[in-house]
Design a protein around this motif. Sequence first.
Motif, PDB file in Angstrom:
ATOM      1  N   VAL A  81      45.432  43.971  17.080  1.00  0.00           N
ATOM      2  CA  VAL A  81      44.464  43.611  16.040  1.00  0.00           C
ATOM      3  C   VAL A  81      45.128  43.602  14.676  1.00  0.00           C
ATOM      4  O   VAL A  81      44.964  42.676  13.883  1.00  0.00           O
ATOM      5  N   GLU A  84      47.729  40.619  14.314  1.00  0.00           N
ATOM      6  CA  GLU A  84      47.045  39.330  14.199  1.00  0.00           C
ATOM      7  C   GLU A  84      46.377  39.186  12.835  1.00  0.00           C
ATOM      8  O   GLU A  84      46.481  38.143  12.186  1.00  0.00           O
ATOM      9  N   LEU A  85      45.717  40.247  12.402  1.00  0.00           N
ATOM     10  CA  LEU A  85      45.029  40.206  11.109  1.00  0.00           C
ATOM     11  C   LEU A  85      46.014  39.996   9.958  1.00  0.00           C
ATOM     12  O   LEU A  85      45.798  39.162   9.085  1.00  0.00           O
ATOM     13  N   ALA A  88      47.441  36.474   9.977  1.00  0.00           N
ATOM     14  CA  ALA A  88      46.442  35.481   9.599  1.00  0.00           C
ATOM     15  C   ALA A  88      46.109  35.564   8.112  1.00  0.00           C
ATOM     16  O   ALA A  88      45.872  34.551   7.452  1.00  0.00           O
ATOM     17  N   SER A 209      35.064  38.184  12.546  1.00  0.00           N
ATOM     18  CA  SER A 209      35.783  37.769  13.739  1.00  0.00           C
ATOM     19  C   SER A 209      35.501  36.300  14.006  1.00  0.00           C
ATOM     20  O   SER A 209      34.500  35.748  13.540  1.00  0.00           O
ATOM     21  N   THR A 249      39.332  33.875   8.791  1.00  0.00           N
ATOM     22  CA  THR A 249      38.541  33.765  10.014  1.00  0.00           C
ATOM     23  C   THR A 249      38.921  32.506  10.783  1.00  0.00           C
ATOM     24  O   THR A 249      39.058  32.529  12.010  1.00  0.00           O
ATOM     25  N   THR A 251      41.774  30.973  10.729  1.00  0.00           N
ATOM     26  CA  THR A 251      43.105  31.172  11.280  1.00  0.00           C
ATOM     27  C   THR A 251      43.050  32.057  12.526  1.00  0.00           C
ATOM     28  O   THR A 251      43.740  31.819  13.510  1.00  0.00           O
ATOM     29  N   LEU A 252      42.226  33.092  12.470  1.00  0.00           N
ATOM     30  CA  LEU A 252      42.053  33.956  13.642  1.00  0.00           C
ATOM     31  C   LEU A 252      41.509  33.154  14.817  1.00  0.00           C
ATOM     32  O   LEU A 252      41.924  33.342  15.966  1.00  0.00           O
ATOM     33  N   GLY A 256      43.321  32.404  18.326  1.00  0.00           N
ATOM     34  CA  GLY A 256      42.682  32.774  19.578  1.00  0.00           C
ATOM     35  C   GLY A 256      42.651  31.614  20.541  1.00  0.00           C
ATOM     36  O   GLY A 256      42.730  31.793  21.752  1.00  0.00           O
TER      37      GLY A 256
END
Length: 256
Positions: A81, A84-85, A88, A209, A249, A251-252, A256
């Motif tokens: 998490v 990734e955060l 991004a 998210s 968001t 980019t996340l 994903g």
Amino acid sequence: MPGNLSTPGAGVASRVFAVLSAFDATHRALTLSELTARTGLPRSTAHRLAGELVELGGLDRRGDRYVIGRRLWDVGLLAPVQTELRHAAAPFLQDLYAATHATVHLAERDGTEALYLDRISGHASVPVVSRVGGRLPLFATGVGKVLLAWAPEAVQREVLGSLHRITPYTITQPHILAAQLDRVRRSGYAQTVEEMSEGACSLAVPVWSAGASESPRTVVAGLGLVVPDLRRIRPRIVSALRVASAGITRTLGSAG
């Protein structure tokens, strides 16, 4: 610390974690005696484990005190998490800094505290006490109030029941903070005025998210700016934060 760590049946891993868990936001450097007291381990065991952790980079030795080593932070950044955060958010944090020259924060909730994942220091001489990898109370920071507003009710009750004064302007009345959190949820942003540091104000928005349309979205981070004064700049900063948050968001979702 659990007293049974000193028994022969206690595992090595539990003892190592006891040593590492002895450090927190208010105990950043510990002598061997303090480490022994906070872990409940025999002095010889605490000394041996601390020495091995120093050799492995888990702890550093500074004079007669031990501090958390850089290796632990490097390993922590591998948590999915957080990695990734941070990846991004990185370009959007840079954009915010370029547009405002203010200190930029990215944080996630860790229990009843805000864990700071990233920070870019601003030009203005504003007192900022945050640091990457550090934790601050949810109730006294902009990113913290955002994270608290969308935290589970049990977390909110725990925080509201343990408010304490940090500066003369810290909100310590539960009903006032509860009303603020309700406004945060309605308006979509949080603010503080010298509640964590005198001379420092903050604005923050949630980062959501990028879940599927059939799944309820959740707040995964708080994105904030620290400035000396909110007057005349609040609308512009909130707009910039919202644009950056939406970008993170998206980019996340793409990742994903």
